[in-house]
Motif scaffolding. Structure first.
Motif, mmCIF file in Angstrom:
data_model
loop_
_atom_site.group_PDB
_atom_site.id
_atom_site.type_symbol
_atom_site.label_atom_id
_atom_site.label_comp_id
_atom_site.label_asym_id
_atom_site.label_seq_id
_atom_site.Cartn_x
_atom_site.Cartn_y
_atom_site.Cartn_z
ATOM 1 N N GLY A 169 8.104 55.372 -68.852
ATOM 2 C CA GLY A 169 8.518 54.341 -68.361
ATOM 3 C C GLY A 169 7.560 54.343 -67.122
ATOM 4 O O GLY A 169 7.873 52.929 -66.804
ATOM 5 N N LYS A 170 6.483 55.052 -65.957
ATOM 6 C CA LYS A 170 5.351 53.561 -65.761
ATOM 7 C C LYS A 170 5.193 53.057 -66.103
ATOM 8 O O LYS A 170 4.168 51.928 -65.785
ATOM 9 C CB LYS A 170 5.248 55.447 -64.665
ATOM 10 N N GLN A 171 4.311 53.313 -67.102
ATOM 11 C CA GLN A 171 3.579 52.657 -68.222
ATOM 12 C C GLN A 171 4.729 50.887 -68.672
ATOM 13 O O GLN A 171 3.554 50.383 -69.083
ATOM 14 C CB GLN A 171 2.849 53.353 -69.087
ATOM 15 N N GLU A 172 5.631 51.735 -68.983
ATOM 16 C CA GLU A 172 6.180 50.847 -69.353
ATOM 17 C C GLU A 172 6.850 49.707 -67.909
ATOM 18 O O GLU A 172 6.597 48.212 -68.772
ATOM 19 C CB GLU A 172 7.655 51.031 -69.844
ATOM 20 N N GLN A 173 6.777 49.493 -67.190
ATOM 21 C CA GLN A 173 6.819 49.115 -66.338
ATOM 22 C C GLN A 173 6.071 47.687 -65.632
ATOM 23 O O GLN A 173 5.653 47.331 -65.438
ATOM 24 C CB GLN A 173 7.003 49.649 -65.109
ATOM 25 N N ILE A 174 4.494 49.165 -65.860
ATOM 26 C CA ILE A 174 2.781 48.240 -66.183
ATOM 27 C C ILE A 174 2.988 46.966 -66.585
ATOM 28 O O ILE A 174 2.751 45.674 -66.536
ATOM 29 C CB ILE A 174 1.888 48.927 -66.148
ATOM 30 N N LEU A 175 3.468 47.285 -67.908
ATOM 31 C CA LEU A 175 2.954 46.542 -68.767
ATOM 32 C C LEU A 175 3.939 45.601 -69.573
ATOM 33 O O LEU A 175 3.290 44.307 -69.450
ATOM 34 C CB LEU A 175 3.109 47.310 -70.880
#
Length: 216
Positions: A139-145
């Motif tokens: 979820g964290k990387q998804e938000q950044i991307l």
């Protein structure tokens, strides 16, 4: 892990039958180019204006999605003089995850990755300007991307069909001289188009995406 791409054409119902057939052939040509460019790529058109693709090398998915988006945006319908893809072109979503079934012979894609891209695409319906997203387990990387994809999306949505072609040519062929020959312009014209699109920033996002995927 696989990457999938789900996409649909914004406002395709506004096209005449002739233009829709032309667009369909235009997209098929793009899918064939992507198959040659990326090992393990398979793309298909379903339900007339919806595209589904799968990549065995998920780090290539952002490049492939950008080629698709800009390829469609560069299409000019001959029989619909007032219609243009210059604003949005495609809604598009990338999904990262496992797949249970990938069978080209049976025309089957089934698994977490395609569910993710499909659901993410459905969430974009009615929100054309937010037309580029991603779904993944982290979820964290998804938000950044997603933020990065949104910024790229703004650049692409606001640019011209010709600059869109320059972008997909750059991703597919890299060399400015080859791109210039393909487009019938000078290498300096290629570089001007890429600078206007903030290519260096887009390239950094592509490389960041690849690094993230390789670590998953």
């Amino acid at each position: 892990m696989y990457a999938t791409i789900s996409a649909d054409v914004v406002s395709s119902t506004s096209l005449s039958i002739e233009s829709m057939i032309g667009l369909n052939e235009h997209i098929k040509k793009c899918l064939a180019l992507l198959e040659d460019r990326y090992m393990g790529f398979w793309g298909r058109i379903v339900r007339g204006d919806t595209i589904e693709c799968i990549l065995k090398s998920p780090e290539d998915a952002l490049e492939a999605a950008l080629v698709l988006k800009t390829w469609v945006k560069s299409f000019v319908p001959k029989s619909d003089a007032k219609y243009s893809f210059s604003k949005y072109g495609l809604r598009i979503a990338i999904g990262l995850g496992d797949m249970k079934t990938v069978s080209r012979d049976r025309d089957m894609m089934d698994g977490d990755a395609i569910y993710r891209s499909g659901r993410a695409l459905d969430s974009l319906v009615g929100r054309s300007k937010y037309s580029f997203t991603i779904s993944m387990a982290d979820g964290k990387q998804e938000q950044i991307l997603r933020i990065m994809f949104s910024l790229i999306n703004d650049l692409v949505n606001k640019t011209t069909a010709r600059r869109c072609r320059t972008l997909y040519e750059k991703i597919l062929y890299k060399d400015a001289n080859m791109i210039a020959k393909n487009m019938g312009i000078t290498p300096s014209g290629v570089n001007q188009n890429l600078n206007a699109l903030c290519w260096s920033s887009i390239e950094q996002v592509i490389e960041y995406y690849k690094e993230i995927v390789r670590e998953l």
